[in-house]
Scaffold this motif. Sequence first.
Motif, mmCIF file in Angstrom:
data_model
loop_
_atom_site.group_PDB
_atom_site.id
_atom_site.type_symbol
_atom_site.label_atom_id
_atom_site.label_comp_id
_atom_site.label_asym_id
_atom_site.label_seq_id
_atom_site.Cartn_x
_atom_site.Cartn_y
_atom_site.Cartn_z
ATOM 1 N N ALA A 163 -1.898 -4.295 9.608
ATOM 2 C CA ALA A 163 -2.157 -5.710 9.327
ATOM 3 C C ALA A 163 -3.558 -5.910 8.775
ATOM 4 N N VAL A 164 -4.542 -5.238 9.356
ATOM 5 C CA VAL A 164 -5.915 -5.372 8.875
ATOM 6 C C VAL A 164 -6.051 -4.769 7.483
ATOM 7 N N ALA A 165 -5.444 -3.613 7.268
ATOM 8 C CA ALA A 165 -5.527 -2.971 5.956
ATOM 9 C C ALA A 165 -4.865 -3.815 4.882
ATOM 10 N N ASP A 166 -3.722 -4.387 5.191
ATOM 11 C CA ASP A 166 -3.031 -5.230 4.208
ATOM 12 C C ASP A 166 -3.848 -6.478 3.882
ATOM 13 N N ALA A 167 -4.484 -7.061 4.901
ATOM 14 C CA ALA A 167 -5.327 -8.231 4.660
ATOM 15 C C ALA A 167 -6.520 -7.875 3.782
ATOM 16 N N PRO A 192 -9.810 -10.024 -3.348
ATOM 17 C CA PRO A 192 -10.202 -9.666 -4.715
ATOM 18 C C PRO A 192 -11.443 -8.787 -4.785
ATOM 19 N N ASP A 193 -12.177 -8.684 -3.669
ATOM 20 C CA ASP A 193 -13.430 -7.908 -3.689
ATOM 21 C C ASP A 193 -13.288 -6.549 -3.016
ATOM 22 N N PRO A 209 -19.246 -8.866 2.951
ATOM 23 C CA PRO A 209 -18.849 -10.016 3.777
ATOM 24 C C PRO A 209 -18.067 -9.564 5.008
ATOM 25 N N LEU A 210 -18.780 -9.273 6.068
ATOM 26 C CA LEU A 210 -18.154 -8.672 7.244
ATOM 27 C C LEU A 210 -17.932 -9.645 8.393
ATOM 28 N N THR A 211 -18.463 -10.851 8.286
ATOM 29 C CA THR A 211 -18.416 -11.771 9.428
ATOM 30 C C THR A 211 -16.992 -12.028 9.900
ATOM 31 N N GLY A 212 -16.124 -12.398 8.981
ATOM 32 C CA GLY A 212 -14.742 -12.674 9.362
ATOM 33 C C GLY A 212 -14.015 -11.442 9.848
ATOM 34 N N MET A 264 0.834 -1.192 0.000
ATOM 35 C CA MET A 264 0.000 0.000 0.000
ATOM 36 C C MET A 264 0.872 1.247 0.000
ATOM 37 N N ASP A 265 0.367 2.329 -0.555
ATOM 38 C CA ASP A 265 1.088 3.576 -0.607
ATOM 39 C C ASP A 265 1.096 4.220 0.769
ATOM 40 N N SER A 266 1.994 5.137 0.986
ATOM 41 C CA SER A 266 2.060 5.864 2.238
ATOM 42 C C SER A 266 2.300 7.328 1.951
ATOM 43 N N VAL A 267 2.337 8.130 3.013
ATOM 44 C CA VAL A 267 2.533 9.555 2.840
ATOM 45 C C VAL A 267 3.998 9.937 2.921
#
Length: 333
Positions: free
Chosen positions: A86-90, A95-96, A122-125, A1-4
Amino acid sequence: MDSVTPPPFAVDPLDLRILHALQLDGRAPFRRIADVLGVSDRTVARRFDRLRASGLVRITVVPDSSRTGQGEWLVRVRVLPDVADAVADALARRPDTPWVCVVSSGTEIVCLFRTMDGAPAPLTGLTRRQGIVRVDAQRLLRNLTHHRRTAGDGTPVALTDLDRRLLPALAADGRAAYPQLARAVGWSESAVRRRLEELRASGTIRFDVATDPRLFGYSAQCLLWLSVTPSRLGPVAAALAGDPGTTFVGATTGPHQLLAVMVCRDDIALYDYVQWRVGLLDGVRSVETAVVTRSTGPFGLLLGAIPAGRGPGSRADHGPEPEPCRPDARPTP
């Protein structure tokens, strides 16, 4: 991901011309671009590979969800800062999720889920992960960024099995070669080529070139959640979409009616933009802002909309009644 953080290298006029050519046609062959620019195709390929490998440019496919029946959900995830990356990278690996960004110094993640047949996000996980404090999902009702909309006739399109495999592959890499796409979807190269040409010709999909705002000296990227009087939704969205620093405007469900994604030169320009542009728009009742820390996805700058000078929101003077959001000029890429 990009950063500032600062970009790893500075772009030159040739890089800008290559990016401008790709903005016109994201899958244009390098040889065709090279012929137009008067350089070798190896030079074009090498320059583009450098930009892409550095995370400064990304080409992706964007379907017209109003025709394909796909649902788009804007999801806001409140997190503890130590798990934000970690959450953002996951999320970015899914693909969605074509767009993911970390805002407010890692206390929140905002992402776009694209679901087939209008299914719920799909928010359950996601809600089971440690460090997640709260999750909110609102439907993206309409993309109101006029210069980024597809040119189709609005006729509904029934997605085929090939489409359902092809679109995620193109979302990951809009310039993937036909043999690579064929291997990814399990269809013949000729079938992939033919279907992709059909989807493009009908306006069902378009290829978006997202560029890192840092390349052009824009250090402040911000999300604006706007509460707007219903009768003024159209005029307010049109006004924001016409501003040079706007990369996205969409209508949503929930307590806010519009989401705008903006880039500005710096925090001062952002302050000026909110005060002198957004604050003076008739119908805007309140604005919530969140500065982007990291992002990936299609809401980058458009080459044709990069203002010179101090960028959107900068005031030409320090008087009490300046013209809001008047960029000095637009460069020719």
